[in-house]
Design an enzyme around this catalytic site. Structure first.
Site, mmCIF file in Angstrom:
data_model
loop_
_atom_site.group_PDB
_atom_site.id
_atom_site.type_symbol
_atom_site.label_atom_id
_atom_site.label_comp_id
_atom_site.label_asym_id
_atom_site.label_seq_id
_atom_site.Cartn_x
_atom_site.Cartn_y
_atom_site.Cartn_z
ATOM 1 N N HIS A 363 38.422 40.122 23.274
ATOM 2 C CA HIS A 363 38.965 39.225 24.297
ATOM 3 C C HIS A 363 39.009 39.866 25.674
ATOM 4 C CE1 HIS A 363 40.059 36.499 20.952
ATOM 5 N NE2 HIS A 363 39.681 35.634 21.870
ATOM 6 N N ARG A 470 42.203 27.766 26.023
ATOM 7 C CA ARG A 470 42.831 28.561 24.961
ATOM 8 C C ARG A 470 44.345 28.511 25.160
ATOM 9 N NH1 ARG A 470 37.937 31.942 25.922
ATOM 10 N NH2 ARG A 470 36.961 32.375 23.918
ATOM 11 N N ARG A 506 42.570 23.358 23.000
ATOM 12 C CA ARG A 506 42.534 23.809 21.611
ATOM 13 C C ARG A 506 43.957 24.073 21.145
ATOM 14 N NH1 ARG A 506 39.357 29.209 20.309
ATOM 15 N NH2 ARG A 506 41.134 30.184 21.329
ATOM 16 N N GLU A 604 33.394 27.177 13.409
ATOM 17 C CA GLU A 604 33.342 28.620 13.619
ATOM 18 C C GLU A 604 33.394 29.427 12.326
ATOM 19 O OE1 GLU A 604 36.312 29.735 16.510
ATOM 20 O OE2 GLU A 604 37.849 28.501 15.607
ATOM 21 N N ASN A 627 31.496 32.779 18.813
ATOM 22 C CA ASN A 627 31.996 34.160 18.651
ATOM 23 C C ASN A 627 32.427 34.364 17.201
ATOM 24 O OD1 ASN A 627 31.776 34.104 21.421
ATOM 25 N ND2 ASN A 627 33.956 33.768 21.749
ATOM 26 N N ASP A 628 33.271 33.455 16.737
ATOM 27 C CA ASP A 628 33.724 33.597 15.355
ATOM 28 C C ASP A 628 32.631 33.239 14.360
ATOM 29 O OD1 ASP A 628 36.355 34.636 15.282
ATOM 30 O OD2 ASP A 628 37.032 32.829 16.299
ATOM 31 N N ARG A 638 34.236 41.197 15.205
ATOM 32 C CA ARG A 638 33.835 41.054 16.603
ATOM 33 C C ARG A 638 34.454 42.095 17.527
ATOM 34 N NH1 ARG A 638 36.589 35.282 18.189
ATOM 35 N NH2 ARG A 638 36.664 36.060 20.295
ATOM 36 N N CYS A 675 31.193 26.412 22.715
ATOM 37 C CA CYS A 675 32.101 27.022 23.687
ATOM 38 C C CYS A 675 32.282 28.519 23.464
ATOM 39 C CB CYS A 675 33.456 26.322 23.661
ATOM 40 S SG CYS A 675 34.283 26.429 22.073
HETATM 41 C C1 PEP Z 1 34.809 31.358 19.444
HETATM 42 O O1 PEP Z 1 35.221 31.839 18.393
HETATM 43 O O2 PEP Z 1 33.603 31.299 19.744
HETATM 44 C C2 PEP Z 1 35.751 30.807 20.430
HETATM 45 C C3 PEP Z 1 35.324 30.130 21.444
HETATM 46 O O3 PEP Z 1 37.078 31.075 20.258
HETATM 47 P P1 PEP Z 1 37.796 32.488 20.490
HETATM 48 O O4 PEP Z 1 36.815 33.396 21.187
HETATM 49 O O5 PEP Z 1 39.010 32.240 21.316
HETATM 50 O O6 PEP Z 1 38.125 32.924 19.115
HETATM 51 MG MG MG Z 2 37.237 31.413 17.735
#
Ligand code: PEP
Ligand code: MG
Length: 755
Positions: A363, A470, A506, A604, A627-628, A638, A675
């Site tokens: 993050h 978020r 979200r 995800e 990402n997830d 990650r 996203c």
């Molecule tokens: C993701 O997982 O791609 C996402 C957008 O959410 P976060 O990065 O907040 O887990």
């Molecule tokens: Mg995510």
């Protein structure tokens, strides 16, 4: 063996410095294996040689002097083979190299094992003995285990600058290059400012004191305050304490007496270390000495000494000198930086970010991208604390860092940075133009907010709405759950700023790497545990308060969309929808004049990919959290820099999953968005276009750049590139192919420094 191993590791991790740790190690290993000699050779990469760094049994005067080239001798052989070499008579081996200085003539038996960290040989650990014999399997296993532990200690020592003069040739004022993971694109040039966690004694760096007498005065006052604490605590507890515990408090006070610990720490300060560094060094020596004792009771006392050190540190850190002094162009450096570390840098002063731990999908990297700050993550072997006040260049495209750059290098990067600014300025002209390919295919470009990017920045960049807000951020900034009304005010602000553009909120996505200080979730596998929608459904109280607040905030607007994170099963979507309908009815009953918001699910986790159509049937839109999704499809954490090279959203499996999601959503006539950070990756955007995503949501700083990509391509060309890469079997080839296409389209400035 395990007990001995643990004891050795404890002792060396508490050693005063790295050299001392190596010395302890060779001594203890020789004793544990009952062998006459043990030595450690470390690799001096710059000269391509192994250097004898510590020995028990060979000539001690050869330490630091004897160097063996990579292809020479049995030491070289161990490094080449990358596995143990066990020989009963080394002198008869064809690779035996006679080095007169080490005086090893009397030894025959030889066992050497490589010290490997992150696939790289860092050195060789050897044991020798006079009688010819093969070391047995358990001895070999013991040495291999120790070498693996030593590898981590070497890497840590390098990162925390404990290896100040590891090789005589090292010069901290010379130019040096370090490699990490590209975290946020761009070139940053500035001055290194190192931040470290307050109140953690183990991470305190050595630092030259500005004024020795002042440091000693600070120490004395800290010792006095700590002594006073123990006196007060002792007095309060005395009536209820058994005899021996009472004695302990007296001992604490005596240790803290300036004539004991005080004298020791002061003398380290006089040798040229600041008070905090001197405290760390003295406490570590005592702790390691106690931890190596046979007597269990005394060993336990090591933790008392550690506590004592922490208490003194607390007082030392109360003087504001520990707070970083930010430079006008700060390159922020830390072992594991957090979003809060970035937020603390005064506005306009952050020129670059370097985090020894973490990866591009941590993050903190996402935040840096949102802020448009060049970032390099996961730089394992960087001597963090040597970089304080040094001139530093951060190349966020290639994940490279240069310290003390020579004039020509600085000139080159200054030129590239200027070109970047020109590129950004020229992209501003795209602000009001649609994100449309040259053959008329239109996609919506949205922003991700919540992690830093402010509303003004997003609107100025031409965002068509918010694709991901978020909501955990307002939760993270408090010491309790925000009330429904507090949430309503925050959500209302966002909906108002963007109206009539859509805002996708979200629901709370905590767990994984985001935990609330007032709602701790401690688990062995947090990313596979209680996370996102799972917590919300188990706590309808929290969930209902949140969705009601969103709905109330939407009165008078019709731009609210609600999105559910971490859906793995259709029943979760059904249950969340049921609760949302209930919340809607409640809010309507309160006489709010609102419409039912559009509801979507995030895709995800792999199971949701295979059920995309079933999910799309139930909701209004799908949004891929790449990402997830990448993390779970590839089974790569990650945040873990060790496996960061395996994390690539261009992996063929991820691409095929994305195609399946778009198909599933479109078969039900639903809007499909993405996203994750992938939507801000210029190479990936070409493919997302071809796959038919209806909208892409990214950090505000990426918006104009991605619009540029879209406007330079045709949908037909993008489809051809997608077809090309689907026949490729790995992410590296795919990325090369796409970057070549970007370069040919005149977009090379998006994948490297300059225009
Ligand atoms: C993701 O997982 O791609 C996402 C957008 O959410 P976060 O990065 O907040 O887990
Ligand atoms: Mg995510």
């Amino acid at each position: 063996m395990l007990k001995t191993l643990r004891r050795i590791i404890q002792e060396i991790s508490g050693a005063e410095d790295f050299r001392e740790a190596l010395k302890i190690m060779v001594k203890r290993i020789a004793k544990a294996l009952d062998t006459q000699s043990c030595s450690i050779f470390l690799l001096d990469r710059r000269h391509g040689e192994y250097v004898l760094m510590a020995t028990e049994g060979l000539n001690p005067h050869a330490v630091g002097k004897v160097r063996i080239s990579l292809t020479q001798g049995l030491v070289g052989l161990v490094g080449e083979r990358e596995e143990p070499v066990n020989i009963d008579d080394a002198s008869k081996h064809p690779r035996f190299l006679h080095v007169a200085e080490v005086k090893e003539e009397s030894y025959k038996a030889f066992l050497g094992t490589p010290i490997i960290y992150h696939r790289q040989v860092m050195g060789v650990l050897i044991v020798q003995q006079a009688e010819p014999r093969r070391y047995d399997e358990s001895e070999e296993a013991f040495l291999v285990t120790l070498a693996a532990q030593l590898a981590g200690i070497i890497a840590h020592a390098e990162a925390t600058s404990q290896i100040v003069n590891l090789f005589d040739s090292r010069d901290t004022s010379a130019e040096a290059t370090y490699s990490g993971i590209a975290g946020a694109p761009g070139v940053g040039i500035g001055t290194g400012v190192v931040v470290f966690r307050l109140l953690d004694l183990t991470v305190i760096p050595d630092r030259e004191p500005e004024d020795i007498e002042e440091e000693i005065a600070l120490l004395e006052s800290a010792l006095m305050s700590a002594r006073e604490d123990f006196r007060v605590i002792g007095e309060r507890l005395y009536p209820n304490l058994p005899e021996e515990e009472r004695a302990l408090f007296d001992v604490y006070q005596r240790i803290l007496d300036s004539s004991n610990l005080g004298v020791e720490i002061s003398s380290v300060i006089r040798e040229g270390n600041w008070a905090q560094g001197a405290l760390r060094s003295v406490i570590q020596t005592h702790v390691s000495r106690m931890e190596s004792l046979e007597d269990e009771y005394l060993r336990e006392r090591a933790s008392d000494i550690r506590d004592l050190g922490h208490r003194v540190l607390t007082y030392l850190q109360r003087s504001d000198r520990s707070l970083p002094q930010y430079a006008e162009k700060t390159i922020l450096i830390g072992d594991e930086l957090t979003a809060a570390d970035l937020a603390e840098v005064p506005e306009g002063c952050l020129a670059g970010v370097i985090s020894a731990k973490g990866s591009s999908s941590s993050h903190v990297a996402i935040l840096a991208r949102a802020m448009g700050v060049p970032t390099v993550m996961g730089v394992n072997d960087i001597p963090i604390y040597d970089l304080q006040d040094k001139e530093i260049i951060v190349d966020g495209y290639y994940g490279q860092i240069y310290s003390n750059p020579r004039d020509s290098l600085r000139r080159e990067f200054t030129h590239l940075a200027r070109e970047e600014q020109q590129l950004d300025a020229s992209l501003e002209a795209l602000r009001d133009l649609p994100a449309e390919t040259q053959d008329g295919h239109r996609v919506m470009l949205m922003v991700n907010t919540g992690l830093g990017a402010d509303v003004g920045l997003s609107l100025a960049a031409g965002a068509e709405g918010v694709g991901l807000y978020r909501t955990e951020i307002p939760f993270l900034m408090r010491d309790r759950f925000p009330s429904g009304e507090e949430q309503r005010v925050i959500y209302r602000q966002l909906l108002t700023s963007f109206a009539p553009r859509p805002v996708t909120m979200r629901t709370l996505d905590i767990g994984g790497d985001k935990s609330l200080p007032y709602f701790p979730v401690v688990e062995d596998n947090p990313f596979l545990g209680w996370r996102g929608i799972r917590i919300s459904l188990d706590h309808p109280d929290i969930f209902l308060v949140q969705v009601r607040a969103m709905m109330r905030a939407s009165e008078g607007y019709s731009n609210l969309r609600i999105m559910l994170p971490m859906i793995t099963d259709v029943s979760e979507a059904d249950e969340a929808l049921r609760l949302m309908k209930k919340a809607f009815a409640d809010v309507r009953e309160e006489k709010y004049d609102i419409e039912m918001p559009q509801v979507g699910v995030m895709i995800e986790v792999p199971s949701a990919v295979y059920q995309a159509r079933a999910l799309a049937k139930r909701v209004d839109f799908l949004s891929v959290g790449s990402n997830d999704l990448t993390q779970y499809l590839l089974a790569v954490d990650r945040n873990n820099s060790r496996v960061a090279n395996l994390f690539d959203s261009l992996h063929p499996a991820v691409l095929r999953a994305l195609i399946q999601v778009v198909e599933g959503g479109h078969q039900e006539g639903k809007h499909v968005s993405i996203c994750g950070e992938m939507a801000g990756d210029p190479a990936a955007v070409i493919l997302l276009l071809a796959m038919g995503f209806d909208s892409l949501s990214m950090s505000a700083s990426s918006l104009s750049r991605m619009k540029w990509v879209i406007r330079q391509f045709t949908q037909k060309k993008a489809a051809k590139l997608l077809q090309d890469v689907l026949s490729m079997e790995n992410a590296v080839m795919i990325r090369c192919h796409l970057e070549l296409a970007l370069d040919r389209a005149g977009l090379g400035g998006l994948i490297r420094a300059g225009r």
